[in-house]
Design a protein around this motif. Sequence first.
Motif, short mmCIF file in Angstrom:
data_model
loop_
_atom_site.label_atom_id
_atom_site.label_comp_id
_atom_site.label_asym_id
_atom_site.label_seq_id
_atom_site.Cartn_x
_atom_site.Cartn_y
_atom_site.Cartn_z
N PHE A 109 0.84 -1.20 0.00
CA PHE A 109 0.00 0.00 0.00
C PHE A 109 0.88 1.26 0.00
CE2 PHE A 109 -4.54 -1.07 1.45
CZ PHE A 109 -4.51 -2.28 0.78
N LEU A 110 1.90 1.24 0.84
CA LEU A 110 2.77 2.41 0.97
C LEU A 110 3.46 2.74 -0.36
CD1 LEU A 110 5.15 3.10 3.95
CD2 LEU A 110 5.97 3.38 1.63
N LEU A 111 4.02 1.73 -1.02
CA LEU A 111 4.75 1.96 -2.27
C LEU A 111 3.82 2.41 -3.39
CD1 LEU A 111 7.31 -1.01 -2.27
CD2 LEU A 111 7.77 1.42 -1.85
N GLU A 112 2.65 1.80 -3.47
CA GLU A 112 1.70 2.23 -4.51
C GLU A 112 1.26 3.67 -4.29
OE1 GLU A 112 -2.67 1.07 -6.43
OE2 GLU A 112 -1.69 -0.30 -5.04
N GLY A 113 0.98 4.03 -3.04
CA GLY A 113 0.62 5.41 -2.74
C GLY A 113 1.76 6.37 -2.99
N LEU A 114 3.00 5.93 -2.70
CA LEU A 114 4.17 6.77 -2.96
C LEU A 114 4.33 7.04 -4.44
CD1 LEU A 114 6.77 8.15 -1.90
CD2 LEU A 114 7.92 5.93 -2.15
N LEU A 115 4.18 6.01 -5.26
CA LEU A 115 4.28 6.20 -6.71
C LEU A 115 3.16 7.10 -7.22
CD1 LEU A 115 5.17 2.55 -7.84
CD2 LEU A 115 6.70 4.52 -7.67
N GLY A 116 1.96 6.92 -6.67
CA GLY A 116 0.84 7.77 -7.07
C GLY A 116 1.07 9.22 -6.71
N GLY A 117 1.65 9.46 -5.53
CA GLY A 117 1.92 10.83 -5.11
C GLY A 117 3.03 11.48 -5.92
N LEU A 118 4.07 10.71 -6.25
CA LEU A 118 5.21 11.27 -6.98
C LEU A 118 4.92 11.47 -8.46
CD1 LEU A 118 8.17 9.25 -5.40
CD2 LEU A 118 7.50 11.60 -4.92
N PHE A 119 4.19 10.52 -9.06
CA PHE A 119 4.03 10.54 -10.52
C PHE A 119 2.59 10.69 -10.97
CE2 PHE A 119 7.78 7.90 -9.53
CZ PHE A 119 8.75 8.59 -10.23
N SER A 120 1.64 10.73 -10.05
CA SER A 120 0.20 10.77 -10.32
C SER A 120 -0.27 9.40 -10.79
CB SER A 120 -0.17 11.84 -11.35
OG SER A 120 0.00 11.36 -12.68
N TRP A 617 6.82 17.36 -3.50
CA TRP A 617 6.63 15.91 -3.60
C TRP A 617 6.01 15.35 -2.32
CZ3 TRP A 617 8.80 12.58 -0.12
CH2 TRP A 617 9.85 13.08 0.66
N ALA A 618 6.39 15.90 -1.18
CA ALA A 618 5.84 15.42 0.09
C ALA A 618 4.38 15.85 0.24
CB ALA A 618 6.67 15.94 1.26
N ALA A 619 4.07 17.08 -0.18
CA ALA A 619 2.69 17.58 -0.08
C ALA A 619 1.75 16.78 -0.97
CB ALA A 619 2.65 19.05 -0.45
N ARG A 620 2.28 16.22 -2.06
CA ARG A 620 1.45 15.41 -2.96
C ARG A 620 1.35 13.97 -2.48
NH1 ARG A 620 4.26 16.63 -8.58
NH2 ARG A 620 3.84 14.40 -8.73
N THR A 621 2.37 13.48 -1.77
CA THR A 621 2.40 12.07 -1.38
C THR A 621 1.66 11.81 -0.08
OG1 THR A 621 4.55 11.82 -2.47
CG2 THR A 621 3.92 10.13 -0.88
N LEU A 622 1.85 12.65 0.93
CA LEU A 622 1.25 12.40 2.24
C LEU A 622 -0.28 12.27 2.20
CD1 LEU A 622 3.42 14.65 4.59
CD2 LEU A 622 3.43 12.16 4.40
N PRO A 623 -1.00 13.05 1.38
CA PRO A 623 -2.46 12.90 1.37
C PRO A 623 -2.96 11.68 0.61
CG PRO A 623 -1.79 15.11 0.64
CD PRO A 623 -0.59 14.24 0.59
N GLU A 624 -2.06 10.95 -0.08
CA GLU A 624 -2.49 9.76 -0.79
C GLU A 624 -2.98 8.72 0.22
OE1 GLU A 624 -2.95 8.91 -3.86
OE2 GLU A 624 -2.29 10.83 -4.69
N PRO A 625 -4.24 8.29 0.13
CA PRO A 625 -4.76 7.35 1.13
C PRO A 625 -3.94 6.07 1.25
CG PRO A 625 -6.56 8.27 -0.16
CD PRO A 625 -5.28 8.74 -0.81
N LEU A 626 -3.51 5.52 0.11
CA LEU A 626 -2.74 4.28 0.16
C LEU A 626 -1.41 4.48 0.87
CD1 LEU A 626 -3.37 2.67 -3.34
CD2 LEU A 626 -4.21 1.89 -1.14
N PHE A 627 -0.76 5.61 0.61
CA PHE A 627 0.52 5.87 1.26
C PHE A 627 0.33 6.05 2.77
CE2 PHE A 627 3.63 8.85 3.00
CZ PHE A 627 4.81 8.21 2.68
N ALA A 628 -0.61 6.90 3.15
CA ALA A 628 -0.83 7.19 4.57
C ALA A 628 -1.27 5.94 5.33
CB ALA A 628 -1.86 8.30 4.73
N LEU A 629 -2.23 5.19 4.76
CA LEU A 629 -2.71 4.00 5.43
C LEU A 629 -1.66 2.90 5.43
CD1 LEU A 629 -6.35 4.02 4.05
CD2 LEU A 629 -5.69 4.30 6.44
N GLY A 630 -0.89 2.80 4.33
CA GLY A 630 0.18 1.81 4.29
C GLY A 630 1.24 2.10 5.33
N ALA A 631 1.65 3.37 5.44
CA ALA A 631 2.65 3.75 6.44
C ALA A 631 2.11 3.50 7.85
CB ALA A 631 3.02 5.22 6.26
#
Length: 666
Positions: A109-120, A617-631
């Motif tokens: 979950f964390l990695l998918e959300g991270l990729l979504g936040g960094l690259f959309s 990059w952090a402002a776009r990644t942290l609100p991603e549900p998958l990233f936040a919930l995965g972390a």
Amino acid sequence: MTSFLVIAMTSLGLAGLYFLLSSGLSLIFGMMDVLNVSHGAFFGVGGYAAWVVMDRLDVVTSLVARFAVAAVVATIVGFGLGVLAEKVLIVRNYGDHLSQILVTLGLAFLLEGLLGGLFSYASQSLAQPTWFTDVTVVAGARIPNSRLLIIVAAVLVLVGLLWFLRSTRYGLIIRAGVENRRMVRALGIDVGRSFTLVFGLGAALACLGGALGAVYFTGIDPALGPNQLIFAFIVVIIGGLGSIEGTAIAAVLVAFTQQLVNYYVDTGLGDIAVAVLLAAVLLVRPQGLMGKVGATHAMAPETAAPSATSGTPRIRRQPGGKVLFGCAAVALLAVFPFVDLVVPVLLPSRLSSPASLLVVAVGLVFAGVAISYDLLFGYTGLLSAGHALVFALGAYLTSILMLRGVDYGLAVVVAASAATVVNAALGAIALRVRAVAFTMVTLAFGEAFFFLLLIDPWRIFGGDEGLPLAFDQVPSLLAGARDTRWVYWLSLAFAVVSFLVSVLVTQSRCGQVWQAIRENEDRVEMLGLVPYGYKLIAFTVGGALSAVGGCLYVVVVRGANPASASVQFSLALIVMVVLGGRGRLWGAAVGGLIYGVLTLRLPELASSGALEWLPVWAARTLPEPLFALGALFVLVMLFAPGGVAGLVDRLLAHWSTTATRQETTQ
């Protein structure tokens, strides 16, 4: 003949891609006894690593040379990521299969959300050399060169892996460790270093597969890896866990089945055929085509990490106190529609506003469904990867009946009953196998239904768009957009009923047997009981509650959509239960409520201005549900394996100890 040759070569290309992803998964499980759920996320990381190199490395003018560099970079990134994951996450959980699955699920979950936040989440096209997009004529058939490239790469990887395992010192150590790790350690050999090497190598293969997958699919997006992981699991299970040769054979079998059915029957049905193939193989030969009967891959250290449910012992409180606390919590939730409190970020407006009540209503539905899943996972030890099927089936049957003029109340009764019967029938089949095989059979059933919804061969499911809500069949109290109080109260009632029913069944004799099965199923059999029947009851009761939740979900979200049937939602249910506390019904409810609210509201952080002080990059990644919930999930697994319920137990234990000490000193 020409058409068949094209299909055959295309199938081999797809088989090569499946093997590149599956070989690392099989290697890690076969050598380390670790089922890495984050393997698909590694595939996505490799694809994006290749995309970055192809997009930014302008100093290399030749696209062929640039792609070679991209493939090498993706492989190195994968190896480094695998080593880091093994050292930080996996090493803590050797010998504890459930914790391994859960912590790698959080990482996925964390990695998918991270990729979504960094690259959309929009698909990124990969710049490809001209030769990749050209074709080679073989016996009159025009074969895409990209498929030939993937086939060659897969063959080289297969040969390289077999050579590594059979001819190198590390390969011999690994194989010896599988058979008898104590003897290997007695010889003074560092088995831990071999673990790290194997996990890094498996991750590197996944990332290499991601680079070539970006070529195959002509692009990459964050969900591509997790979506392909489904087929990787199917390949590995059919071939036999830990068998590289079996993985290669299964990759070809799965790819040919998929492509031939798509071409000769109907586009999209190949995915369903593959899921059915998996279920058939597991029911006939649970160990897979080349897996060993009763084989145990025990290369893990002797000392296992604490399980996901370990933690401070529960504090025994008087039943009256529990009932009083529960009633107070329900009463507090019931008055939310009359409270004008503003909850920034977590809710869109005042608590009593229609939008805020709908957000909480979704969380309450998820709470009730999470409770139903806790009956399987928390109390009976059944790790089902297809619980979303019965939830979505209830939602879709309700929508279909209402669109045909059936009143909502009657539609709920019929849909929930039908979904429960179907779920019980599927459970009767799936429960013929145990452990990982059971998880994979339920995964196959769930994915088959999900693909059926997307393909929609009978034009009744609405395809990708799903089905709308038939407002004329809904009671007026539930249909209003401005007054959502009754929808909210109905959602609360469902969560409460789900909890009360679950409490009754878990405290019954049947519930006690469920918990005994969770602890030691073989011992239950030795006592003369038949675990199969008890597990089927748990599967049926949990499915019935989930089906009712699906019927209600249609009204809350104003329709049925295929995402509710995806394996991602089934995995999300695991997250809900573990976040709240596995085997604690109220904890599962809290986990479902938290998950439902956060998934809807976290994206609003990006537009709220609360994160403007962070780098872009952090402002776009942290609100991603998958990233936040995965972390959050990974942190819970590492530091609070008992979830919210475990934290409450620790707090109560601390208070109890402090009070006892004060009384003693006085």
